[in-house]
Scaffold this motif. Structure first.
Motif, mmCIF file in Angstrom:
data_model
loop_
_atom_site.group_PDB
_atom_site.id
_atom_site.type_symbol
_atom_site.label_atom_id
_atom_site.label_comp_id
_atom_site.label_asym_id
_atom_site.label_seq_id
_atom_site.Cartn_x
_atom_site.Cartn_y
_atom_site.Cartn_z
ATOM 1 N N LEU A 125 40.751 27.382 39.589
ATOM 2 C CA LEU A 125 39.719 27.200 40.606
ATOM 3 C C LEU A 125 40.253 27.673 41.956
ATOM 4 C CD1 LEU A 125 38.623 23.589 39.589
ATOM 5 C CD2 LEU A 125 37.706 25.762 38.773
ATOM 6 N N PHE A 126 39.438 28.427 42.679
ATOM 7 C CA PHE A 126 39.846 28.941 43.985
ATOM 8 C C PHE A 126 39.303 28.028 45.082
ATOM 9 C CE2 PHE A 126 39.822 32.625 41.152
ATOM 10 C CZ PHE A 126 41.120 33.076 41.342
ATOM 11 N N VAL A 127 40.202 27.603 45.978
ATOM 12 C CA VAL A 127 39.850 26.656 47.036
ATOM 13 C C VAL A 127 40.383 27.171 48.373
ATOM 14 C CG1 VAL A 127 39.795 24.651 45.497
ATOM 15 C CG2 VAL A 127 41.949 25.306 46.588
ATOM 16 N N GLU A 128 39.910 26.566 49.460
ATOM 17 C CA GLU A 128 40.340 26.974 50.796
ATOM 18 C C GLU A 128 41.533 26.180 51.288
ATOM 19 O OE1 GLU A 128 37.031 26.783 53.423
ATOM 20 O OE2 GLU A 128 35.970 28.458 52.470
ATOM 21 N N GLU A 129 41.722 24.961 50.749
ATOM 22 C CA GLU A 129 42.856 24.143 51.159
ATOM 23 C C GLU A 129 43.196 23.145 50.065
ATOM 24 O OE1 GLU A 129 41.921 21.983 54.666
ATOM 25 O OE2 GLU A 129 40.181 20.955 53.797
ATOM 26 N N LEU A 130 44.399 22.589 50.140
ATOM 27 C CA LEU A 130 44.859 21.568 49.212
ATOM 28 C C LEU A 130 45.083 20.279 49.993
ATOM 29 C CD1 LEU A 130 47.536 23.626 47.224
ATOM 30 C CD2 LEU A 130 45.216 23.067 46.473
ATOM 31 N N PRO A 131 44.648 19.140 49.449
ATOM 32 C CA PRO A 131 44.886 17.871 50.155
ATOM 33 C C PRO A 131 46.370 17.542 50.172
ATOM 34 C CG PRO A 131 44.032 17.453 47.944
ATOM 35 C CD PRO A 131 43.963 18.939 48.152
ATOM 36 N N ARG A 132 46.869 17.103 51.311
ATOM 37 C CA ARG A 132 48.305 16.832 51.434
ATOM 38 C C ARG A 132 48.568 15.475 52.092
ATOM 39 N NH1 ARG A 132 51.574 21.091 50.271
ATOM 40 N NH2 ARG A 132 50.564 23.131 50.057
ATOM 41 N N THR A 133 49.734 14.946 51.791
ATOM 42 C CA THR A 133 50.190 13.720 52.429
ATOM 43 C C THR A 133 50.698 14.044 53.828
ATOM 44 O OG1 THR A 133 52.496 13.941 51.732
ATOM 45 C CG2 THR A 133 50.983 12.912 50.165
ATOM 46 N N PRO A 134 51.010 13.010 54.636
ATOM 47 C CA PRO A 134 51.560 13.275 55.968
ATOM 48 C C PRO A 134 52.867 14.058 55.945
ATOM 49 C CG PRO A 134 50.786 11.015 55.820
ATOM 50 C CD PRO A 134 50.712 11.583 54.433
ATOM 51 N N VAL A 174 42.351 38.475 50.722
ATOM 52 C CA VAL A 174 42.596 38.882 49.329
ATOM 53 C C VAL A 174 41.545 38.256 48.422
ATOM 54 C CG1 VAL A 174 44.196 38.735 47.377
ATOM 55 C CG2 VAL A 174 45.066 39.138 49.691
ATOM 56 N N THR A 175 40.970 39.069 47.541
ATOM 57 C CA THR A 175 40.023 38.577 46.540
ATOM 58 C C THR A 175 40.720 38.559 45.180
ATOM 59 O OG1 THR A 175 38.142 39.492 47.762
ATOM 60 C CG2 THR A 175 37.799 38.952 45.434
ATOM 61 N N LEU A 176 40.763 37.400 44.569
ATOM 62 C CA LEU A 176 41.416 37.246 43.270
ATOM 63 C C LEU A 176 40.404 36.904 42.195
ATOM 64 C CD1 LEU A 176 44.606 35.163 44.217
ATOM 65 C CD2 LEU A 176 44.521 37.568 43.558
ATOM 66 N N GLU A 177 40.688 37.320 40.986
ATOM 67 C CA GLU A 177 39.879 36.968 39.826
ATOM 68 C C GLU A 177 40.706 36.102 38.893
ATOM 69 O OE1 GLU A 177 36.755 37.654 39.432
ATOM 70 O OE2 GLU A 177 36.510 39.023 41.155
ATOM 71 N N GLU A 178 40.044 35.163 38.218
ATOM 72 C CA GLU A 178 40.748 34.278 37.305
ATOM 73 C C GLU A 178 41.452 35.076 36.207
ATOM 74 O OE1 GLU A 178 39.864 30.396 34.428
ATOM 75 O OE2 GLU A 178 38.354 31.085 35.872
ATOM 76 N N GLY A 179 40.780 36.095 35.687
ATOM 77 C CA GLY A 179 41.369 36.901 34.615
ATOM 78 C C GLY A 179 42.636 37.610 35.051
ATOM 79 N N GLU A 180 42.658 38.060 36.305
ATOM 80 C CA GLU A 180 43.842 38.731 36.841
ATOM 81 C C GLU A 180 45.049 37.797 36.835
ATOM 82 O OE1 GLU A 180 45.275 40.591 41.174
ATOM 83 O OE2 GLU A 180 43.181 39.984 40.838
ATOM 84 N N LEU A 181 44.826 36.539 37.229
ATOM 85 C CA LEU A 181 45.925 35.579 37.248
ATOM 86 C C LEU A 181 46.366 35.196 35.837
ATOM 87 C CD1 LEU A 181 44.948 33.221 40.221
ATOM 88 C CD2 LEU A 181 46.608 35.088 40.184
ATOM 89 N N ARG A 182 45.424 35.153 34.910
ATOM 90 C CA ARG A 182 45.794 34.842 33.519
ATOM 91 C C ARG A 182 46.711 35.919 32.945
ATOM 92 N NH1 ARG A 182 43.407 30.706 31.296
ATOM 93 N NH2 ARG A 182 41.577 29.777 32.265
ATOM 94 N N VAL A 183 46.359 37.164 33.195
ATOM 95 C CA VAL A 183 47.200 38.270 32.714
ATOM 96 C C VAL A 183 48.590 38.170 33.328
ATOM 97 C CG1 VAL A 183 47.506 40.773 32.755
ATOM 98 C CG2 VAL A 183 45.246 39.800 32.261
ATOM 99 N N HIS A 184 48.644 37.842 34.602
ATOM 100 C CA HIS A 184 49.927 37.687 35.292
ATOM 101 C C HIS A 184 50.757 36.574 34.647
ATOM 102 C CE1 HIS A 184 52.811 36.814 38.496
ATOM 103 N NE2 HIS A 184 52.333 35.585 38.546
ATOM 104 N N LEU A 185 50.137 35.432 34.362
ATOM 105 C CA LEU A 185 50.878 34.306 33.794
ATOM 106 C C LEU A 185 51.341 34.581 32.371
ATOM 107 C CD1 LEU A 185 48.760 31.280 35.116
ATOM 108 C CD2 LEU A 185 50.976 32.082 35.959
ATOM 109 N N GLU A 186 50.534 35.316 31.612
ATOM 110 C CA GLU A 186 50.908 35.617 30.228
ATOM 111 C C GLU A 186 52.213 36.403 30.142
ATOM 112 O OE1 GLU A 186 47.595 37.614 28.534
ATOM 113 O OE2 GLU A 186 46.393 35.785 28.272
ATOM 114 N N ARG A 187 52.545 37.123 31.201
ATOM 115 C CA ARG A 187 53.775 37.925 31.210
ATOM 116 C C ARG A 187 55.015 37.060 31.417
ATOM 117 N NH1 ARG A 187 51.038 41.236 35.343
ATOM 118 N NH2 ARG A 187 49.834 42.886 34.332
ATOM 119 N N ILE A 188 54.859 35.858 31.954
ATOM 120 C CA ILE A 188 56.034 35.105 32.394
ATOM 121 C C ILE A 188 56.148 33.701 31.795
ATOM 122 C CG2 ILE A 188 56.278 36.360 34.568
ATOM 123 C CD1 ILE A 188 54.750 34.171 35.984
#
Length: 541
Positions: A511-520, A486-500
């Motif tokens: 910011l689009f990333v491949e992973e999030l740092p996590r604890t054990p 899936v390819t996402l654009e920042e503007g697309e997510l902003r429009v989505h958030l403005e609705r809710i």
């Protein structure tokens, strides 16, 4: 005067032996085979191991540590060690070795029960933490196949040899006198807010937590259940499920070492499991495996408890399409059994699916004010405050007397979670106090913004952090992982958030990333994300 002499783990063992000798344990072996054992066989093994430990000189009050998966040996340790008055200390192998060394330097464990998978980890720790004896649970032929076995520091004994000699010994187990205050179980927090903190639970606390899980207001564990022990037994006493199961005579399924989503799915189906509990990522992986295999029903009567971190609404809805009853829960290392809400059928509003629910029986909750005088906050479903809990199995302090500010003199534990409570006493966790975003004097819930992002069909995972702002003090920044392909654009997510959500809640950057740092334990390490953002800003300058 109330007789509390049976409020201990050994009474649970007595019930297993006396009332449910034919109940089943299903254990997945290292070779991948399923081994079926009766409670009767299990109790014999527990008694033999207990006698063997006493033969080694382990006495009441001594600490015995484990580095084990959800296996037969770990379940035996869960009962044998506390039943002779010693303290079971479950070590979390997912912790950083430095954190593990810190823990071991502060606990004085005499014996370590270990699987060969964790021998390399022990080698790294051996200079900082010594044990009187290492008990290796793997067969000698398997163990010799590892590079680590020939260089284990100190004395080691094979579990099978020890238990074998115990069977030959004619003496009986010397069961010491236990009461509800006798120490039984030592665990440590995951170290998300500094060094891991040790929590020592008594026999009475473990017994009451297990009993509470049989209530219809919590997990409703019963004799008719088949329970898959998904929660690691080295994490928060396996959510007390290994004790609740034997208390009721439930069929208990242990998935063994390194269980993969396919392994868990196969066990759920082959054993017709009726209950399992785990963190959201585990259930997402199991669902993905089911969908890829064309499976429509996991198990006909399955109840699923989700906790550890807030699940997204899409996950709860997806689980319900499989006909599963969802129990959304909340707890902490300091709180063995906390809050539960159940979703059944399609009557609940989407928002209510994300509430953690009402407190377990005998657990009290209230809200304390944020960043001001310590006043109680109203239960109006809108006003946030820090969640405080107290109850018979809630910890009253950490070992060594450290960080006592989290516990007040009225028995309240200050959780650090921010919540709202409805007039009916339903609790919804909206953030951690350290993760709230204070923008222009107003609070923004990072969890609410994350849930908004996760509601977008193209978002697989998301985390929101507070970053410094010259005018508003702090502003939210989001880190997003799109679904594969899936390819996402920042503007697309902003429009989505403005609705809710309110416009001023919307992150300044996405910011689009491949992973999030996590604890054990699977929690996002937001401090590292802040560092990523700060470094990025520094490079831009």
């Amino acid at each position: 005067m109330v007789n509390t002499s049976t409020l201990n783990i050994r009474h649970i063992l007595w019930r297993a032996k006396t009332l449910y000798p034919e109940s089943q344990l299903v254990v997945k072996t290292r070779a991948g085979h399923l081994r079926y054992k009766s409670y009767h066989e299990f109790v014999i093994e527990v008694e033999t191991f207990a006698k063997s430990l006493q033969g080694l000189g382990i006495k009441q009050g001594d600490h015995v540590a484990t580095l084990l998966w959800n296996t037969w040996h770990h379940l035996v340790a869960y009962y044998a060690i506390p039943s002779i008055g010693a303290v079971l200390h479950t070590l979390n192998p997912r912790l950083h070795p430095d954190e593990m060394a810190y823990i071991l330097n502060n606990t004085n464990d005499r014996v370590l029960l270990i699987e060969k998978d964790f021998l390399p980890l022990y080698q790294r720790l051996s200079e900082k933490a010594r044990f009187d004896l290492i008990l290796l649970v793997d067969a000698l032929d398997n163990a010799r196949g590892t590079n680590a076995i020939n260089s284990i520091p100190g004395e080691f004994v094979l579990y099978d040899d020890l238990v074998g000699s115990g069977r030959e010994r004619e003496s009986e187990v010397e069961w010491p006198s236990l009461d509800l205050y006798s120490p039984a179980f030592l665990l440590h927090t995951s170290g998300t807010t500094g060094k891991p903190k040790g929590i020592l639970f008594s026999h009475g606390q473990i017994a009451l937590a297990a009993l509470t899980l049989t209530s219809s207001t919590t997990f409703g564990i019963s004799h008719e259940d088949t329970i898959l022990q998904v929660v690691p037994m080295f994490h928060v006493a396996g959510w007390s499920l290994p004790y609740a199961a034997l208390l009721c005579g439930s069929k208990l399924v242990l998935p063994g070492i390194h269980p993969r989503p396919k392994d868990l799915l196969d066990l759920i189906q082959s054993q017709a499991c009726t209950f399992a509990a785990g963190v959201p990522t585990v259930w997402q992986d199991i669902l993905d495996e089911a969908k890829s295999s064309g499976i429509d029903v996991l198990a006909p009567k399955l109840r699923v408890a989700i906790g550890g971190s807030p699940p997204r609404e899409n996950l709860i809805r997806a689980l319900r399409t499989f006909g599963i009853q969802i129990i959304h829960g909340w707890g902490m290392s300091e709180v063995l059994v906390g809050l539960q809400s159940k979703t059944k059928g399609g009557e609940e509003s989407p928002d209510k699916l994300l509430w953690q629910g009402v407190p377990a029986p005998f657990l009290e909750v209230k809200l304390g004010s944020l960043g001001g005088p310590s006043n109680d906050v109203p239960w109006d479903e809108k006003t946030p405050g820090e969640l405080l809990v107290r109850g018979p199995w809630v910890a009253d302090g950490y070992i060594g007397g450290k960080h006592q500010e989290a516990f007040d003199n009225e028995g309240w534990f200050h959780t650090g979670d921010v919540a709202v409570i409805s007039p009916k006493g339903e609790v919804k966790i909206v953030d951690r106090t350290k993760d709230l975003v204070k923008s222009g004097g107003e609070w923004i819930s990072s969890v609410e913004v994350e849930q908004g992002l996760l509601a977008h069909p193209g978002v697989r995972d998301a985390a929101v952090v507070a970053v410094p702002h010259p005018r508003w003090q702090e502003r939210p920044v989001a880190f997003v992982i799109p679904h594969t392909g899936v390819t996402l654009e920042e503007g697309e997510l902003r429009v989505h958030l403005e609705r809710i959500m309110p416009k001023w809640w919307i992150p300044d950057e996405i910011l689009f990333v491949e992973e999030l740092p996590r604890t054990p334990t699977g929690k996002v390490v937001k401090g590292q994300l802040k560092e990523v953002w700060m470094k990025r800003k520094g490079e831009e300058k």
